[in-house]
Design an enzyme around this catalytic site. Structure first.
Site, PDB file in Angstrom:
ATOM      1  N   CYS A   1       0.811  -1.207   0.000  1.00  0.00           N
ATOM      2  CA  CYS A   1       0.000   0.000   0.000  1.00  0.00           C
ATOM      3  C   CYS A   1       0.853   1.269   0.000  1.00  0.00           C
ATOM      4  O   CYS A   1       1.356   1.657  -1.044  1.00  0.00           O
ATOM      5  CB  CYS A   1      -1.018  -0.041   1.123  1.00  0.00           C
ATOM      6  SG  CYS A   1      -2.456   0.957   0.707  1.00  0.00           S
TER       7      CYS A   1
ATOM      8  N   HIS B   1      -3.570  -5.159   0.047  1.00  0.00           N
ATOM      9  CA  HIS B   1      -3.007  -5.735   1.277  1.00  0.00           C
ATOM     10  C   HIS B   1      -3.165  -7.253   1.256  1.00  0.00           C
ATOM     11  O   HIS B   1      -4.190  -7.767   1.713  1.00  0.00           O
ATOM     12  CB  HIS B   1      -3.762  -5.210   2.497  1.00  0.00           C
ATOM     13  CG  HIS B   1      -3.615  -3.750   2.742  1.00  0.00           C
ATOM     14  ND1 HIS B   1      -2.826  -3.249   3.743  1.00  0.00           N
ATOM     15  CD2 HIS B   1      -4.174  -2.673   2.137  1.00  0.00           C
ATOM     16  CE1 HIS B   1      -2.904  -1.920   3.743  1.00  0.00           C
ATOM     17  NE2 HIS B   1      -3.716  -1.551   2.774  1.00  0.00           N
TER      18      HIS B   1
ATOM     19  N   GLU C   1      -1.867  -9.349   3.139  1.00  0.00           N
ATOM     20  CA  GLU C   1      -1.824  -9.937   4.492  1.00  0.00           C
ATOM     21  C   GLU C   1      -3.199 -10.291   5.040  1.00  0.00           C
ATOM     22  O   GLU C   1      -3.330 -11.210   5.837  1.00  0.00           O
ATOM     23  CB  GLU C   1      -1.097  -9.002   5.472  1.00  0.00           C
ATOM     24  CG  GLU C   1      -1.792  -7.685   5.806  1.00  0.00           C
ATOM     25  CD  GLU C   1      -1.520  -6.577   4.799  1.00  0.00           C
ATOM     26  OE1 GLU C   1      -0.950  -6.872   3.728  1.00  0.00           O
ATOM     27  OE2 GLU C   1      -1.872  -5.421   5.079  1.00  0.00           O
TER      28      GLU C   1
HETATM   29  N1  GLN Z   1      -1.937   6.696   2.714  1.00  0.00           N
HETATM   30  C1  GLN Z   1      -2.060   5.948   1.509  1.00  0.00           C
HETATM   31  C2  GLN Z   1      -3.413   6.113   0.844  1.00  0.00           C
HETATM   32  O1  GLN Z   1      -4.336   6.522   1.430  1.00  0.00           O
HETATM   33  C3  GLN Z   1      -1.769   4.488   1.739  1.00  0.00           C
HETATM   34  C4  GLN Z   1      -2.784   3.822   2.604  1.00  0.00           C
HETATM   35  C5  GLN Z   1      -2.291   2.524   3.173  1.00  0.00           C
HETATM   36  O2  GLN Z   1      -1.103   2.272   3.258  1.00  0.00           O
HETATM   37  N2  GLN Z   1      -3.213   1.688   3.589  1.00  0.00           N
HETATM   38  O3  GLN Z   1      -3.594   5.837  -0.291  1.00  0.00           O
END
Ligand code: GLN
Length: 542
Positions: free
Chosen positions: A382, A508, A510
């Site tokens: 992410c 993600h 995970e």
């Molecule tokens: N801050 C970033 C976004 O909003 C990544 C979010 C995250 O790592 N879950 O896109």
């Protein structure tokens, strides 16, 4: 008939109620029963989405886009379930519904009260989950500690559940800490006794008590817990410290807890099957190798902030009989001290997790740079994915001061930018791009070889994405976007094909990682760390 098990905790929080609840579920599953789990969180937030991970641990994201308590992650990992938003009930959510009903006029004429209106709403939610999940047993974990003001309406609701559902269909489990005094090396059951009394005062007599202690409780402690808890000694169990949390169901089952619960609920379970679970536990507890992973994050001081990630790394480790030793490095330290960046060379791989806001991002970018330049195995998730794009844009494409607009809104090269549908969004709660979305992987890429399929569904939680205006230059310089959204407009995975293992995803992985079935990107990363450490050629996944 649906049956209910309620788990409450005493003395203090963090006694492992989530692991216990998951373990009870596992013991029932091993006997062929279908289970589901509800987590009650007595805080006034509507969901966990707006809470700082530094205080509350990670936000677990469900397939349907729920931003939930991290305990749902434990339920999913232990029980291989795909839970929904409705499996997490908070005070905020309950009151919101009751107040909306009141405004609509559903209670017209009546005075709306905690008992019965709030408690009815709580019971209704538990019963709805039980019905829609089609489970034999619905487990409910009541967050917090017995005696907390916030928890009272929930405890009252579960007390009433026995009246409505019947004795044989309800079971109360109470878990509490049994500390050992280091002066006398004695196990102290008094705090537990007090928390049982507190529970009784509310009208709940536990059917079984689990002592949470550093080592197996001795006969004297067991006798006292049974005596003062008014339960037979055969209904007292002990969850002691284990090498791996995945051992807990096996530990409790060995003490007879699974049989006790089944008998009490009237199930005639004669066989049980822990074979696959045991295999995973053996691999996790007796590794043959070890790799050291540097996790460069903003919430490094609280490991619970990254719990699904560290578990996914461990699942990947167990699949290659490898102990994964994770060092949580504070990203800001890497920002301030170049020596800290160089120290990354002592690790077998660099992992950059999720995150929000500017703090620590330059440290994370420095971590990505070090991994790329030294050809260390790298996995970014992410924010880790987005910052890998920023690093590549700056240091390979020569786009000076490239950044995400989340960090620098006036960057001359906003390679990561707000998703168009996010513009104008004012409310922070539940407004990100959330939950499972289809990702299309390109054959012939690392992504494809890891997942072995063209289409995968992975969970998301973000507002920003790769800015398509920079696609050409990023691609021309060798960055491969191997996974995309169905319409091809949203970049989902990236890789550097000529590196040993350099991979990152907007999603993600995970959240869907399971013991014995690790998330492919995590597994790929750990096996790359191991192979590289052993001096082997770049791994080929098939
Ligand atoms: N801050 C970033 C976004 O909003 C990544 C979010 C995250 O790592 N879950 O896109």
């Amino acid at each position: 008939m649906v049956k209910y098990i309620f788990v409450t905790g005493g003395v203090l929080s963090s006694v492992g109620k989530g692991i216990l609840t998951s373990s009870i579920g596992k013991m029932l599953q091993a006997r062929g029963l279908k289970v589901t789990v509800v987590k009650i969180d007595p805080y006034v937030n509507v969901d966990a989405g707006t809470m700082n991970p530094y205080m509350h641990g990670e936000v677990f994201v469900t397939d349907d886009g729920g931003e939930t308590d991290l305990d749902l992650g434990w339920y999913e990992r232990f029980l291989d379930l795909s839970l929904k938003q409705e499996n997490n009930v908070t005070t905020g959510l309950v009151y919101k519904t009751v107040i909306e009903k009141e405004r609509r006029g559903d209670f017209l004429g009546r005075c709306v009260q905690i008992v019965p209106h709030v408690t009815n709403e709580i019971k209704h939610r538990l019963k709805t989950v039980a019905k829609t999940s089609n489970a034999d047993v619905t487990l409910t974990e009541v967050g917090g500690t017995v005696g907390d003001i916030e928890g009272l309406p929930f405890l009252e609701a579960i007390r009433q559940m026995r009246l409505e559902e019947g004795f044989e269909n309800t079971l109360y489990v109470h878990v509490a800490l049994v500390p050992v005094l280091d002066v006398t090396n004695e196990m102290k059951t008094k705090p537990l006794q007090h928390s049982v009394n507190e529970l009784r005062r509310i009208g709940i007599q536990p059917d079984t008590i689990v002592a949470r202690s550093p080592t197996m409780i001795d006969a004297e402690a067991l006798r006292k817990i049974a005596l003062f808890g008014t339960i037979p000694e055969t209904a007292v169990f002990c969850s002691y410290n284990a090498k791996s949390v995945y051992q807990v169901p096996l530990i409790l089952d060995k003490q007879g807890m699974g049989d006790f619960i089944c008998q009490r609920l009237g199930y005639n379970c004669t066989t049980k099957d822990f074979q696959e679970w045991q295999q995973f536990v053996d691999a996790a507890v007796h590794p043959e190798h070890e790799v050291k992973v540097a996790l460069v994050g903003k919430y490094a001081g609280l490991t619970d902030s990254y719990v699904s990630m560290s578990e996914a790394l461990r699942h990947g480790g167990a699949a290659c009989k490898t102990n994964v030793c994770i060092s949580y490095l504070e990203a800001e330290k890497l920002e301030q001290d170049p020596e800290c960046v160089k120290d990354l060379g002592n690790f077998d791989g660099v992992f950059v997790p999720y995150g929000f806001g500017p703090r620590g991002t330059e440290g994370k970018i420095a971590g990505v740079k070090f991994a790329r330049e030294n050809d260390m195995p790298f996995l970014g998730i992410c924010y880790g994915f987005q910052l890998a794009v920023v690093e590549f844009a700056r240091n390979v494409c020569g786009l000076k001061d490239a950044n995400s607009t989340e960090i620098n809104p006036s960057s001359p090269h906003p390679v990561i930018d707000l998703m168009p549908e996010q513009r104008g969004v004012e409310y922070k709660g539940a407004t990100m791009r959330l939950g499972a979305h289809k990702v299309v992987l390109e054959p012939g890429t690392l992504a494809y070889s890891l997942y072995q399929r063209e289409e995968v569904y992975e969970r998301h939680r973000h507002r920003f994405e790769v800015n398509l205006d920079y696609m050409e230059i990023l691609k021309k310089n060798g960055l491969c976007f191997s996974g995309k959204s169905t319409d091809g407009r949203r970049m989902e995975t990236l890789e550097l094909p000529n590196k040993y293992f350099f991979f990152a995803s907007q999603f993600h992985g995970e959240f869907k990682s399971r013991p014995g079935r690790p998330s492919p990107e995590y597994y790929g990363f750990i096996s790359a760390c191991l192979n590289k450490k052993m001096g082997k050629a770049k791994p080929v996944f098939r």
